[in-house]
Design an enzyme around this catalytic site. Structure first.
Site, PDB file in Angstrom:
ATOM      1  N   GLY A  32       0.838  -1.210   0.000  1.00  0.00           N
ATOM      2  CA  GLY A  32       0.000   0.000   0.000  1.00  0.00           C
ATOM      3  C   GLY A  32       0.868   1.253   0.000  1.00  0.00           C
ATOM      4  N   HIS A  33       1.867   1.289   0.882  1.00  0.00           N
ATOM      5  CA  HIS A  33       2.777   2.448   0.931  1.00  0.00           C
ATOM      6  C   HIS A  33       3.559   2.565  -0.389  1.00  0.00           C
ATOM      7  CE1 HIS A  33       2.840   1.289   5.387  1.00  0.00           C
ATOM      8  NE2 HIS A  33       2.307   2.501   5.387  1.00  0.00           N
ATOM      9  N   GLN A 149      -8.967   9.652   8.242  1.00  0.00           N
ATOM     10  CA  GLN A 149      -7.724  10.433   8.169  1.00  0.00           C
ATOM     11  C   GLN A 149      -7.680  11.235   6.853  1.00  0.00           C
ATOM     12  OE1 GLN A 149      -3.635   9.126   9.406  1.00  0.00           O
ATOM     13  NE2 GLN A 149      -3.424   8.640   7.239  1.00  0.00           N
TER      14      GLN A 149
HETATM   15  O1  PAF Z   1      -1.217   7.024   7.950  1.00  0.00           O
HETATM   16  C1  PAF Z   1      -0.147   7.141   8.569  1.00  0.00           C
HETATM   17  O2  PAF Z   1       0.771   6.325   8.417  1.00  0.00           O
HETATM   18  C2  PAF Z   1       0.037   8.289   9.534  1.00  0.00           C
HETATM   19  O3  PAF Z   1      -1.143   8.586  10.198  1.00  0.00           O
HETATM   20  C3  PAF Z   1       0.617   9.555   8.871  1.00  0.00           C
HETATM   21  C4  PAF Z   1      -0.308  10.116   7.812  1.00  0.00           C
HETATM   22  C5  PAF Z   1       1.961   9.223   8.242  1.00  0.00           C
HETATM   23  C6  PAF Z   1       0.841  10.639   9.930  1.00  0.00           C
HETATM   24  O4  PAF Z   1       1.691  10.210  10.935  1.00  0.00           O
END
Ligand code: PAF
Length: 280
Positions: A32-33, A149
């Site tokens: 995902g990342h 988020q």
């Molecule tokens: O989704 C995440 O991994 C975290 O909440 C983020 C956006 C990097 C903020 O620390």
């Protein structure tokens, strides 16, 4: 790939690029990342990934200390993606002595994850606003798995006139539907086998909406029953809320966010699907 460990190093390195795509992460990277990093590079020509386990978004008693970390592996994966810049700050660089200003995203931050994890979104909004200010990216990329988020960050970027385009990437999933998450590493074999129940419950609701069901309580009860039938799952919440405001719906007469949070032992997992009743 250049590694920056201080804000000064990041600012100097960033100045070498025009357009820049930025994927903020907490590391222990998964597909995902890497999808965010890949898209940032493809769309902007140059990419930045930050790895920072942000202490202010963890409540007391949460998993800050045991949050999985593997810098060597993360850097190797990012090098394969031809990432241009990696920002690996120390906590004292982000929160220096005397740090006291925070970003409060308002009502969106008080429901769902915000109700279960008080203060979580002030921590997220503050660190993301800081990272965006430091990196000055053209576009910033976030995963739909953390749907609330995404809404909070969009709200903050809009409210604070941050000069960045927020891009949301669809949730990356394993073959059995489990949303990819660094926290999946905590699951025992039996918990991992049980965890796809989150996605199955969301899919079942989606199917009922396609069939014409519009009563939100009936749909919530259905999700709840499916999750509670899984012996290893302990339900935190199920929600069917307006996809923009996150206020709970009585009827599905507009785009809705179906979301769930479930514990498997000490591990808390979340997942969601956006439902489009009008298209059903
Ligand atoms: O989704 C995440 O991994 C975290 O909440 C983020 C956006 C990097 C903020 O620390």
């Amino acid at each position: 790939m250049q590694i920056c460990r201080t804000v000064a190093e990041l600012r100097a390195a960033r100045a070498r690029f025009g357009a820049l795509g930025f994927a903020p992460t907490m590391g222990y990277l998964h597909e995902g990342h890497l999808g965010l990093a890949r898209r940032a590079k493809a769309e902007c020509g140059a990419s930045l990934v930050s790895i920072f386990v942000n202490p202010t978004q963890f409540s007391a008693g949460e998993d800050l200390e045991r949050y999985p970390r593997d810098e060597t592996r993360d850097l190797a994966l990012l090098a394969e993606e031809k990432t241009d810049l990696v920002f690996l700050p120390h906590v004292s660089d982000i929160y220096p002595e005397g740090f006291s200003s925070t970003v409060d995203p308002g009502p969106l931050a008080h429901v769902l994850e915000g109700a279960s994890r008080p203060g979580h979104f002030v921590g997220v909004a503050t660190v993301v606003a800081k990272l965006l200010n430091m990196a000055q990216p053209t576009k910033a990329y976030f995963g739909q798995k953390d749907a609330q988020q995404c809404l909070v960050i969009r709200r903050v970027a809009r409210d604070l006139d941050l000069p960045v385009e927020i891009v949301i990437q669809p949730t990356a999933r394993d073959g059995d539907g489990l949303a990819l998450s660094s926290r999946n590493a905590y699951l025992s074999k039996a918990e991992r086998a049980a965890a796809p129940v989150l996605f199955r419950a969301l899919q079942a609701v989606q199917a009922r909406v396609v069939e014409g069901e519009r009563d939100a309580d009936r749909l919530r009860q259905m999700m709840q029953a499916m999750i509670m039938a899984e012996p290893l799952a302990e339900l935190d919440y199920v929600s069917l809320a307006d996809a923009e405001t996150l206020s709970e719906l009585a009827r599905l007469d507009r785009p809705a966010l179906a979301s769930v949070a479930v514990r498997f032992g000490a591990t808390r997992l979340i997942d969601n699907l956006v439902l489009q009743p009008s298209a059903a």
